[in-house]
Design a protein around this motif. Structure first.
Motif, short mmCIF file in Angstrom:
data_model
loop_
_atom_site.label_atom_id
_atom_site.label_comp_id
_atom_site.label_asym_id
_atom_site.label_seq_id
_atom_site.Cartn_x
_atom_site.Cartn_y
_atom_site.Cartn_z
N GLN A 1 -11.31 0.28 -3.31
CA GLN A 1 -11.16 1.71 -3.12
C GLN A 1 -11.15 2.04 -1.63
OE1 GLN A 1 -14.93 2.91 -5.10
NE2 GLN A 1 -15.52 3.80 -3.15
N ASP A 2 -10.38 3.05 -1.27
CA ASP A 2 -10.43 3.53 0.11
C ASP A 2 -11.73 4.28 0.33
OD1 ASP A 2 -7.94 2.56 0.95
OD2 ASP A 2 -6.88 4.31 0.17
N PRO A 3 -12.19 4.36 1.58
CA PRO A 3 -13.39 5.15 1.86
C PRO A 3 -13.18 6.61 1.50
CG PRO A 3 -12.81 3.76 3.74
CD PRO A 3 -11.66 3.69 2.79
N SER B 1 -10.41 10.56 12.34
CA SER B 1 -9.43 9.72 13.02
C SER B 1 -10.13 8.72 13.95
CB SER B 1 -8.45 10.58 13.82
OG SER B 1 -7.68 11.40 12.96
N MET B 2 -11.16 9.18 14.65
CA MET B 2 -11.92 8.29 15.52
C MET B 2 -12.58 7.17 14.71
SD MET B 2 -15.27 9.16 17.88
CE MET B 2 -16.16 9.71 16.43
N ALA B 3 -13.17 7.53 13.57
CA ALA B 3 -13.82 6.53 12.73
C ALA B 3 -12.80 5.51 12.22
CB ALA B 3 -14.53 7.21 11.56
N GLU B 4 -11.63 5.98 11.83
CA GLU B 4 -10.58 5.06 11.36
C GLU B 4 -10.16 4.11 12.48
OE1 GLU B 4 -8.40 7.83 7.95
OE2 GLU B 4 -7.83 8.03 10.06
N ASP B 5 -10.00 4.64 13.68
CA ASP B 5 -9.60 3.79 14.81
C ASP B 5 -10.66 2.73 15.09
OD1 ASP B 5 -7.31 5.28 15.05
OD2 ASP B 5 -8.02 6.48 16.74
N LEU C 1 -8.72 0.92 10.74
CA LEU C 1 -8.02 1.43 9.56
C LEU C 1 -6.80 2.23 10.00
CD1 LEU C 1 -11.08 2.81 7.57
CD2 LEU C 1 -9.95 0.60 7.24
N GLU C 2 -5.79 2.25 9.14
CA GLU C 2 -4.65 3.11 9.39
C GLU C 2 -5.07 4.57 9.25
OE1 GLU C 2 -1.45 2.15 6.81
OE2 GLU C 2 -1.24 0.08 7.54
N ARG C 3 -4.38 5.45 9.96
CA ARG C 3 -4.68 6.87 9.87
C ARG C 3 -4.48 7.37 8.44
NH1 ARG C 3 -4.86 9.72 14.82
NH2 ARG C 3 -6.06 8.37 16.22
N ASN C 4 -5.32 8.30 8.04
CA ASN C 4 -5.32 8.91 6.71
C ASN C 4 -5.77 7.95 5.61
OD1 ASN C 4 -4.25 11.39 7.76
ND2 ASN C 4 -2.22 10.45 7.77
N THR C 5 -6.46 6.85 5.99
CA THR C 5 -7.04 5.96 4.99
C THR C 5 -8.25 6.62 4.33
OG1 THR C 5 -6.31 3.96 6.13
CG2 THR C 5 -8.17 3.73 4.62
N ILE C 6 -9.06 7.32 5.11
CA ILE C 6 -10.24 7.98 4.58
C ILE C 6 -9.82 9.19 3.76
CG2 ILE C 6 -12.40 9.16 5.13
CD1 ILE C 6 -12.41 7.63 7.79
#
Length: 211
Positions: free
Chosen positions: A156-158, A179-183, A187-192
């Motif tokens: 599952q994605d976060p 976005s900062m957390a993904e970077d 992770l790719e953007r919009n994963t969360i």
């Protein structure tokens, strides 16, 4: 300007019906049972994860001090990564009859932690001598500690529950935090994926911008 709640809903409905994407937004109703509970002890978290619900909103904000929030972050990491400390609690609860099934993450609900809201400062972290929002600390900790295991172990994605968004401007701030957390987590953007609640009816006027 709407003079009443009824007028506001009427206006929103008329605007939505004219939107070219309106038919795509309309979705059939799906049965979804979601629980909300704390994670400041292994046993509380184990009850929620073995509840049989579809989703489990793990609350890190309401009625928690910073010490309990930190403990909750640790417990979530231990559960998501299936660390021994959490597994031992599950086994003990099963032996005592408090859980009826053996450990099986395929039956766990979708985990949706709720980090602190933007207006809450972190008590222990200063940047250039200035307190920063606890939402930054909670979100980055949740993603860095768990994103890989969520995707690899749990398939599952976060997911996060974003609390108390009161305006489009606050949604922009949250977008920057996510976005900062993904970077940082690679992770790719919009994963969360995000779940949020419209807590005031007037937010409906900015709902499309928030989304």
């Amino acid at each position: 300007r709407a003079q009443s709640v009824e007028e506001l809903f009427t206006w929103i409905d008329s605007q939505a019906a004219e939107h070219p994407e309106y038919q795509k937004w309309k979705k059939p109703l799906v049965q979804w049972a979601q629980l909300t509970g704390p994670a400041d002890t292994h046993s509380k978290l184990a009850y929620g994860l073995n509840s049989g619900a579809n989703g489990y909103l793990i609350d890190l904000e309401d009625a928690l001090n910073k010490r309990k929030t930190l403990i909750s972050l640790r417990n979530i990491r231990q559960a998501v990564n299936e660390e021994q400390a959490f597994l031992e609690t599950e086994t003990k609860m099963k032996t005592e009859g408090k859980l009826t099934a053996d450990h099986d993450i395929s039956r766990w609900p979708l985990m949706i932690p709720r980090p602190s809201a933007l207006h809450l400062d972190d008590e222990y972290v200063l940047v250039d001598g200035v307190k920063i929002s606890a939402s930054v600390i909670d979100t980055v900790a949740l993603i860095l500690q768990n994103a890989q295991a969520w995707r690899e172990r749990h398939q599952q994605d976060p997911h996060l529950y974003v609390p108390k968004i009161n305006s489009f401007g606050e949604a922009v701030v949250w977008d920057k935090i996510l976005s900062m957390a993904e970077d940082k987590a690679g992770l790719e953007r919009n994963t969360i994926k995000v779940q949020l609640m419209v807590e005031r009816v007037w937010e409906m006027a900015e709902l499309e911008e928030v989304m």
